[in-house]
Design an enzyme around this catalytic site. Structure first.
Site, mmCIF file in Angstrom:
data_model
loop_
_atom_site.group_PDB
_atom_site.id
_atom_site.type_symbol
_atom_site.label_atom_id
_atom_site.label_comp_id
_atom_site.label_asym_id
_atom_site.label_seq_id
_atom_site.Cartn_x
_atom_site.Cartn_y
_atom_site.Cartn_z
ATOM 1 C CG HIS A 146 -13.167 -29.980 54.665
ATOM 2 N ND1 HIS A 146 -13.741 -28.738 54.820
ATOM 3 C CD2 HIS A 146 -14.160 -30.782 54.184
ATOM 4 C CE1 HIS A 146 -14.997 -28.772 54.440
ATOM 5 N NE2 HIS A 146 -15.291 -30.009 54.060
ATOM 6 C CB CYS A 154 -17.202 -32.684 55.122
ATOM 7 S SG CYS A 154 -16.953 -33.376 53.463
#
Length: 415
Positions: A146, A154
């Site tokens: 992202h 992430c």
């Protein structure tokens, strides 16, 4: 800088800092925003369609996300490489929810995993845990690639980067690709890197991932990835049509295509030789490092021992530090320099012990015995002969004063 000039300077500085953000704010539809013209032209130059299939590779240690795209001949070539803004955790797979560890493995990304409404600008879910992760009871959710450059497990990119990455995936899905693979790896699986990390607890896991990495290096086509017997298997063709690969079940009878198997066998032989050479190299470097550290520790121990001896001598001297010998020479007193402190020179210059009283001699003995020699630290010192002053005077060289009545050390220091 005056306050007035400072006020004029601040807006210019802020403009420089927010330039990228201003460019993104001008994007009216980030989900459908076209790829930059420079990338489109690059794809055309490399015989790629804007809608041809893609694959992505992530290398944690290097901090890089690569986008690979299919060419006209069916093989893939790299089209873009991005520096990962942030990833959390360390090298190795993710194990459980909350460990803040970015996953490693092979993950399929389907259109449903794309998130155009992400709180992190744009994102796609990596699909963790996959069937391999679940076979080991590993847990976790919302592991994504992202934007927003922040990470808690992430792989985080800048908004500008993820706008392009999202565009590559969007166009590939529009071209008919059902899913694309993300290879999330600790590092490039070279012999040197594997040798450097051979003592890791994750080494066997990485060896398994390396097979898929090697297949891609050989074919430049994304490997067919399945999970069976709680292991990743790559490019396996079942002997029975439609045989299923189940993560917790034994692998069905299958084999790698003959052409790939032959090429991989030769590749593995060469790779293993390079790996053995790298291990020898790293072992030698480690041995040299250990030897250097041991030598350093030994030298420090010797210095500490010498310092302890010096402190002991100072304590024995009543806390007084002995004057350096060179400073005594500089003071113009060489005899004091020679006799300063302990040592063989001082022993030579030390006064000789007083001779014991000799028994009374007869007159004849007094006339025939030589007068006892005077010494300086045991070294005989020539003495003037009072019985023959004329001979001493004759021995003096012309033009030089008679020095026979001076002590030896004064004559020596003057000459």
């Amino acid at each position: 800088m005056t306050p007035k000039r400072m006020l004029r300077f601040v807006p210019i500085l802020l403009l420089g800092l927010t330039g990228c953000q201003d460019a993104l704010d001008s994007v009216s539809n980030k989900v459908e925003h076209p790829l930059p013209a420079k990338l489109v032209n690059k794809m055309k130059a490399q015989d790629m369609s804007t809608r041809s299939p893609i694959m992505m590779r992530i290398f944690k240690e290097e901090g890089v996300l690569e986008v690979w795209k299919q060419k006209g001949n069916g093989r893939f070539d790299i089209i873009a490489s991005y520096e990962i803004c942030k990833w959390s955790g360390k090298l190795g797979p993710k194990f459980k929810e909350g460990d803040r560890q970015a996953p490693e493995g092979y993950y399929r990304i389907y259109p449903a995993q794309m998130n155009p409404n992400s709180s992190y600008y744009l994102s796609f879910n990596m699909g963790y845990p996959n069937s391999y992760d679940r076979s080991y009871g590993r847990t976790g959710s919302n592991l994504m690639v992202h934007g927003a450059c922040s990470s808690a497990g992430c792989y985080s990119m800048t908004d500008e980067q993820v706008l392009e990455i999202y565009g590559f995936a969007r166009d590939a899905f529009k071209g008919g690709q059902k899913y694309f693979i993300v290879e999330a790896l600790p590092f490039r699986m070279t012999p040197e890197n594997m040798a450097r990390h051979r003592d890791s607890e994750h080494f066997e896991f990485w060896k398994m991932l390396k097979t898929g990495y090697d297949h891609f290096e050989l074919t430049k086509r994304p490997p067919s990835v399945e999970v069976c017997d709680r292991q990743y298997v790559f490019n396996q063709v079942p002997e029975v049509e439609n045989a299923a690969f189940m993560a917790n079940a034994s692998c069905p009878p299958a084999s790698v295509p003959t052409t790939l198997a032959t090429a991989y066998s030769a590749y593995e032989k060469s790779w293993n030789q390079a790996f053995a050479k790298a291990v020898t190299k790293f072992d030698g470097e480690e041995a040299r490092q250990i030897a250097a550290e041991e030598a350093k520790a030994e030298a420090e121990a010797r210095r500490a021992e010498r310092e302890a001896e010096r402190q002991s001598r100072i304590a024995a001297n009543g806390g007084q530090t002995p004057a350096p010998v060179l400073s005594l020479f500089a003071s113009g007193n060489p005899l004091k320099a020679l006799t300063a402190g302990p040592g063989p020179v001082a022993a030579l210059a030390a006064p000789a012990p007083a001779p014991e009283a000799a028994p009374q001699s007869t007159a004849a003995q007094v006339e025939t015995e030589a007068e006892p020699e005077q010494t300086l630290g045991g070294i005989p010192v020539p003495q003037p002969n009072p019985a023959a002053p004329a001979e001493v005077a004759e021995a003096a060289k012309p033009g030089q004063p008679d020095q026979s009545d001076k002590p030896f050390w004064k004559i020596w220091s003057k000459n």
